[in-house]
Design an enzyme around this catalytic site. Sequence first.
Site, PDB file in Angstrom:
ATOM      1  CB  THR A 109      37.135 -69.331  23.388  1.00 17.59           C
ATOM      2  OG1 THR A 109      36.246 -70.311  22.869  1.00 17.59           O
ATOM      3  CG2 THR A 109      36.849 -68.012  22.674  1.00 17.59           C
ATOM      4  CG  ASP A 110      36.876 -74.054  20.810  1.00 12.97           C
ATOM      5  OD1 ASP A 110      36.071 -73.220  21.275  1.00 12.97           O
ATOM      6  OD2 ASP A 110      36.687 -75.294  20.892  1.00 12.97           O
ATOM      7  CD  GLU A 111      32.167 -70.434  21.460  1.00 12.30           C
ATOM      8  OE1 GLU A 111      31.472 -69.557  20.925  1.00 12.30           O
ATOM      9  OE2 GLU A 111      31.785 -71.154  22.380  1.00 12.30           O
ATOM     10  CE1 TYR A 125      33.096 -65.675  25.427  1.00 13.33           C
ATOM     11  CE2 TYR A 125      32.932 -67.430  23.792  1.00 13.33           C
ATOM     12  CZ  TYR A 125      33.521 -66.899  24.929  1.00 13.33           C
ATOM     13  OH  TYR A 125      34.532 -67.586  25.571  1.00 13.33           O
ATOM     14  CE  LYS A 155      37.820 -64.837  25.488  1.00 10.92           C
ATOM     15  NZ  LYS A 155      38.298 -64.483  26.859  1.00 10.92           N
ATOM     16  CG  ASN A 191      37.432 -75.304  30.160  1.00  9.60           C
ATOM     17  OD1 ASN A 191      38.225 -75.067  31.049  1.00  9.60           O
ATOM     18  ND2 ASN A 191      37.790 -75.266  28.888  1.00  9.60           N
TER      19      ASN A 191
HETATM   20  P1  NAD Z   1      32.612 -67.377  33.869  1.00  6.66           P
HETATM   21  O1  NAD Z   1      31.510 -66.640  33.185  1.00  6.66           O
HETATM   22  O2  NAD Z   1      32.283 -68.556  34.702  1.00  6.66           O
HETATM   23  O3  NAD Z   1      33.424 -66.368  34.808  1.00  6.66           O
HETATM   24  C1  NAD Z   1      33.787 -65.074  34.395  1.00  6.66           C
HETATM   25  C2  NAD Z   1      34.303 -64.319  35.607  1.00  6.66           C
HETATM   26  O4  NAD Z   1      34.699 -63.007  35.182  1.00  6.66           O
HETATM   27  C3  NAD Z   1      33.276 -64.131  36.714  1.00  6.66           C
HETATM   28  O5  NAD Z   1      33.866 -64.363  37.976  1.00  6.66           O
HETATM   29  C4  NAD Z   1      32.855 -62.677  36.573  1.00  6.66           C
HETATM   30  O6  NAD Z   1      32.421 -62.084  37.802  1.00  6.66           O
HETATM   31  C5  NAD Z   1      34.148 -62.048  36.071  1.00  6.66           C
HETATM   32  N1  NAD Z   1      33.914 -60.805  35.325  1.00  6.66           N
HETATM   33  C6  NAD Z   1      33.027 -60.611  34.305  1.00  6.66           C
HETATM   34  N2  NAD Z   1      33.079 -59.332  33.890  1.00  6.66           N
HETATM   35  C7  NAD Z   1      34.028 -58.712  34.640  1.00  6.66           C
HETATM   36  C8  NAD Z   1      34.545 -57.405  34.682  1.00  6.66           C
HETATM   37  N3  NAD Z   1      34.091 -56.444  33.852  1.00  6.66           N
HETATM   38  N4  NAD Z   1      35.522 -57.107  35.566  1.00  6.66           N
HETATM   39  C9  NAD Z   1      35.990 -58.069  36.404  1.00  6.66           C
HETATM   40  N5  NAD Z   1      35.521 -59.321  36.434  1.00  6.66           N
HETATM   41  C10 NAD Z   1      34.553 -59.649  35.553  1.00  6.66           C
HETATM   42  O7  NAD Z   1      33.627 -67.747  32.722  1.00  6.66           O
HETATM   43  P2  NAD Z   1      34.528 -69.056  32.546  1.00  6.66           P
HETATM   44  O8  NAD Z   1      33.724 -70.110  31.885  1.00  6.66           O
HETATM   45  O9  NAD Z   1      35.229 -69.344  33.812  1.00  6.66           O
HETATM   46  O10 NAD Z   1      35.579 -68.523  31.442  1.00  6.66           O
HETATM   47  C11 NAD Z   1      36.786 -67.881  31.852  1.00  6.66           C
HETATM   48  C12 NAD Z   1      37.567 -67.476  30.615  1.00  6.66           C
HETATM   49  O11 NAD Z   1      37.841 -68.618  29.826  1.00  6.66           O
HETATM   50  C13 NAD Z   1      36.816 -66.500  29.708  1.00  6.66           C
HETATM   51  O12 NAD Z   1      37.736 -65.550  29.225  1.00  6.66           O
HETATM   52  C14 NAD Z   1      36.296 -67.376  28.575  1.00  6.66           C
HETATM   53  O13 NAD Z   1      36.170 -66.644  27.383  1.00  6.66           O
HETATM   54  C15 NAD Z   1      37.392 -68.418  28.485  1.00  6.66           C
HETATM   55  N6  NAD Z   1      36.958 -69.725  27.986  1.00  6.66           N
HETATM   56  C16 NAD Z   1      35.942 -70.399  28.580  1.00  6.66           C
HETATM   57  C17 NAD Z   1      35.568 -71.651  28.120  1.00  6.66           C
HETATM   58  C18 NAD Z   1      34.469 -72.451  28.748  1.00  6.66           C
HETATM   59  O14 NAD Z   1      34.125 -73.518  28.240  1.00  6.66           O
HETATM   60  N7  NAD Z   1      33.885 -72.020  29.855  1.00  6.66           N
HETATM   61  C19 NAD Z   1      36.247 -72.211  27.025  1.00  6.66           C
HETATM   62  C20 NAD Z   1      37.273 -71.473  26.425  1.00  6.66           C
HETATM   63  C21 NAD Z   1      37.637 -70.239  26.932  1.00  6.66           C
HETATM   64  O1  TDX Z   2      20.395 -75.485  26.979  1.00 13.74           O
HETATM   65  C1  TDX Z   2      21.264 -75.704  26.120  1.00 13.74           C
HETATM   66  N1  TDX Z   2      20.995 -76.587  25.105  1.00 13.74           N
HETATM   67  C2  TDX Z   2      21.881 -76.873  24.111  1.00 13.74           C
HETATM   68  O2  TDX Z   2      21.589 -77.677  23.211  1.00 13.74           O
HETATM   69  C3  TDX Z   2      22.561 -75.070  26.151  1.00 13.74           C
HETATM   70  C4  TDX Z   2      22.908 -74.092  27.247  1.00 13.74           C
HETATM   71  C5  TDX Z   2      23.444 -75.376  25.149  1.00 13.74           C
HETATM   72  N2  TDX Z   2      23.120 -76.225  24.145  1.00 13.74           N
HETATM   73  C6  TDX Z   2      24.123 -76.526  23.101  1.00 13.74           C
HETATM   74  C7  TDX Z   2      24.741 -75.316  22.431  1.00 13.74           C
HETATM   75  C8  TDX Z   2      26.138 -75.788  22.111  1.00 13.74           C
HETATM   76  O3  TDX Z   2      26.142 -76.474  20.873  1.00 13.74           O
HETATM   77  O4  TDX Z   2      25.206 -77.188  23.756  1.00 13.74           O
HETATM   78  C9  TDX Z   2      26.473 -76.777  23.218  1.00 13.74           C
HETATM   79  C10 TDX Z   2      27.299 -76.179  24.331  1.00 13.74           C
HETATM   80  O5  TDX Z   2      26.683 -74.960  24.697  1.00 13.74           O
HETATM   81  P1  TDX Z   2      27.319 -74.000  25.837  1.00 13.74           P
HETATM   82  O6  TDX Z   2      27.507 -74.793  27.078  1.00 13.74           O
HETATM   83  O7  TDX Z   2      26.494 -72.764  25.895  1.00 13.74           O
HETATM   84  O8  TDX Z   2      28.785 -73.741  25.260  1.00 13.74           O
HETATM   85  P2  TDX Z   2      29.299 -73.100  23.873  1.00 13.74           P
HETATM   86  O9  TDX Z   2      28.288 -72.220  23.261  1.00 13.74           O
HETATM   87  O10 TDX Z   2      29.841 -74.222  23.040  1.00 13.74           O
HETATM   88  O11 TDX Z   2      30.509 -72.180  24.416  1.00 13.74           O
HETATM   89  C11 TDX Z   2      31.390 -72.676  25.467  1.00 13.74           C
HETATM   90  O12 TDX Z   2      32.606 -73.112  24.952  1.00 13.74           O
HETATM   91  C12 TDX Z   2      33.521 -72.138  24.490  1.00 13.74           C
HETATM   92  C13 TDX Z   2      31.602 -71.600  26.531  1.00 13.74           C
HETATM   93  O13 TDX Z   2      30.361 -71.142  27.027  1.00 13.74           O
HETATM   94  C14 TDX Z   2      32.435 -70.475  26.010  1.00 13.74           C
HETATM   95  O14 TDX Z   2      32.718 -69.547  27.060  1.00 13.74           O
HETATM   96  C15 TDX Z   2      33.729 -71.035  25.491  1.00 13.74           C
HETATM   97  O15 TDX Z   2      34.512 -70.024  24.936  1.00 13.74           O
END
Ligand code: NAD
Ligand code: TDX
Length: 372
Positions: free
Chosen positions: A137-139, A163, A167, A193
């Site tokens: 992630t970019d975080e 978090y 990562k 995403n």
């Molecule tokens: P998500 O939370 O929707 O899904 C995570 C999945 O991992 C789930 O299916 C969960 O059951 C599984 N999981 C969790 N713990 C586990 C364990 N101990 N063993 C096996 N499976 C396990 O997450 P996502 O949003 O799909 O993100 C996927 C990946 O992408 C993550 O590594 C996250 O850090 C990275 N990522 C997400 C975003 C975003 O915006 N969602 C952005 C950048 C990077």
């Molecule tokens: O209820 C809300 N109100 C609000 O203002 C929620 C859930 C979020 N927010 C804000 C917090 C953040 O500035 O919106 C922005 C986006 O929040 P999230 O959807 O929780 O994402 P973020 O914290 O930016 O992290 C996401 O992007 C990077 C993903 O959850 C991570 O898994 C990924 O690595």
Amino acid sequence: MTGARKVLVTGGAGFIGANFVRYWSDKYPSDRIVVLDALTYAGNRANLESVEDRDTYRFVHGNILDPAVIGDTMQREAIDTIVHFAAESHVDRSIHEPDAFIQTNVIGTNNLLMAARKHWIDSDSAPANHLFHHVSTDEVYGTLGPGDPAFTEQTLYAPNSPYAASKAASDHLVRSYHHTFGMQVTTSNCSNNYGPYQFPEKLIPLMIVNALTGKALPVYGDGSNIRDWLYVDDHCRGIDLVMNKGRVGATYNIGGNNEWRNIDIVNQLCSSIDAAFAANEQLAVQFPQAPAAKGQKTESLVCFVADRLGHDWRYAIDATLAESELGYKPEEDFESGFQLTLNWMLQNEGWWRAVMDGSYRDWISRNYSAES
Ligand code: NAD
Ligand code: TDX
């Protein structure tokens, strides 16, 4: 790699993982895909319904904290490629309960790397080629001010939430297995995403569900925080390019060139929902609690709430390296990607209600009894 691959997708029942499994099995139909997922609250087999009947696909209900299930799966399936999505992924949860993040994101990643080393490097029957792709992630880069340049692959790590720290640790472990043991690895760091099958705890799906059910839209702080939004299919395409064309050992940033303030996202979402209700009378019958069903503006639900602790102010990805080396370019802009997402949420009320109350488990057990 050439020829059919045997791909282990960890976390394949989550949001991005499930989109990736569908993307990959359509694009590379001869590849074997094995999903390993613990089915936490965020993992739903319903997300994989469209691939469940393919004979190149198998689901393993298992935890990356369990070295035995990883080793057994790698051995039985002769896995040569790992795409590692499994993680605890929600920043707010990491503030309340960091331990699960350290366990899954750090220890779990190390378990996978140890198993991969055993089967790919230390074994007499190692596959001719292998790849461990790590999804990050970019975080990990921390936060930006208003005039700062976007994150590049050279930006120093400065994770601010538990978090992000977990990562960052996993990224370093992956790097170290390449440097120390010669494991073939690639890593991608991507921005926020959004799209179909995202669990309604993250900003966009949460706001859509709340707007349709007449609940408050909680904007943290003053809503000025900025995120760089990436439609999930563009992320999957980016991972594909990194895995197939990226330099082994390298890291690539993947972004959407779509910086938005949170409050602007929420306002845009409100007007899109109002427009959808105005264009389709049936929505008022389907979602009677929505303000838009009662002739009111969805925006009336917006409320400003206490800020997230340690809330990063701005993320922005510079994806120049992926563009120039791999030809990566996102296909969706925010308007088109957001409309696709809203339409999907409007058409899949059953999905979001079921994943939120856990009843998808009954649905899946009626449809698919064979879990290994
Ligand atoms: P998500 O939370 O929707 O899904 C995570 C999945 O991992 C789930 O299916 C969960 O059951 C599984 N999981 C969790 N713990 C586990 C364990 N101990 N063993 C096996 N499976 C396990 O997450 P996502 O949003 O799909 O993100 C996927 C990946 O992408 C993550 O590594 C996250 O850090 C990275 N990522 C997400 C975003 C975003 O915006 N969602 C952005 C950048 C990077
Ligand atoms: O209820 C809300 N109100 C609000 O203002 C929620 C859930 C979020 N927010 C804000 C917090 C953040 O500035 O919106 C922005 C986006 O929040 P999230 O959807 O929780 O994402 P973020 O914290 O930016 O992290 C996401 O992007 C990077 C993903 O959850 C991570 O898994 C990924 O690595």
